[in-house]
Design a protein around this motif. Structure first.
Motif, mmCIF file in Angstrom:
data_model
loop_
_atom_site.group_PDB
_atom_site.id
_atom_site.type_symbol
_atom_site.label_atom_id
_atom_site.label_comp_id
_atom_site.label_asym_id
_atom_site.label_seq_id
_atom_site.Cartn_x
_atom_site.Cartn_y
_atom_site.Cartn_z
ATOM 1 N N ARG A 167 34.549 48.455 69.195
ATOM 2 C CA ARG A 167 34.265 49.884 69.085
ATOM 3 C C ARG A 167 34.051 50.446 70.479
ATOM 4 O O ARG A 167 33.626 49.756 71.392
ATOM 5 C CB ARG A 167 32.990 50.145 68.271
ATOM 6 C CG ARG A 167 33.026 49.629 66.852
ATOM 7 C CD ARG A 167 33.674 50.583 65.862
ATOM 8 N NE ARG A 167 35.115 50.529 65.973
ATOM 9 C CZ ARG A 167 35.952 51.441 65.508
ATOM 10 N NH1 ARG A 167 35.507 52.505 64.907
ATOM 11 N NH2 ARG A 167 37.243 51.313 65.637
ATOM 12 N N GLN B 119 31.986 55.821 68.511
ATOM 13 C CA GLN B 119 32.653 55.374 67.292
ATOM 14 C C GLN B 119 31.621 54.822 66.319
ATOM 15 O O GLN B 119 30.554 54.353 66.709
ATOM 16 C CB GLN B 119 33.734 54.344 67.593
ATOM 17 C CG GLN B 119 34.908 54.960 68.332
ATOM 18 C CD GLN B 119 36.029 53.969 68.555
ATOM 19 O OE1 GLN B 119 35.810 52.786 68.773
ATOM 20 N NE2 GLN B 119 37.253 54.468 68.503
ATOM 21 N N THR C 116 26.358 53.643 64.774
ATOM 22 C CA THR C 116 27.083 54.368 65.823
ATOM 23 C C THR C 116 26.866 53.681 67.161
ATOM 24 O O THR C 116 25.732 53.342 67.507
ATOM 25 C CB THR C 116 26.577 55.825 65.922
ATOM 26 O OG1 THR C 116 26.691 56.442 64.644
ATOM 27 C CG2 THR C 116 27.366 56.617 66.952
#
Length: 70
Positions: free
Chosen positions: A6, A10, A21
């Motif tokens: 990630r 994201q 997150t």
């Protein structure tokens, strides 16, 4: 185990009510934000062995959120 890559900002969704997150990546650290219902205990793994009292926040509180806010 599912392993994902990630980038900052994201998200990863767990079920219908938990969102993880990636807040910030810097050096060898990643800052992660976790949104979960109040009845879901969010706890760092190293704190799992502790016998945490209910304390002022009461049962079901998110200890790490309280630590970060202090």
């Amino acid at each position: 185990m599912l392993v994902l890559s990630r980038k900052e900002s994201q998200r990863i969704r767990l079920g219908d009510s938990i969102v993880v997150t990636i807040v910030k990546i810097g050096g060898d650290k990643v800052r992660v934000g976790i949104e979960a219902p109040d009845d879901v205990l969010v706890l760092r793994d190293e704190l799992e062995a502790w016998d945490l009292p209910a304390g002022p926040a009461g049962p079901g509180a998110k200890p790490d959120a309280q630590i970060a806010a202090a």
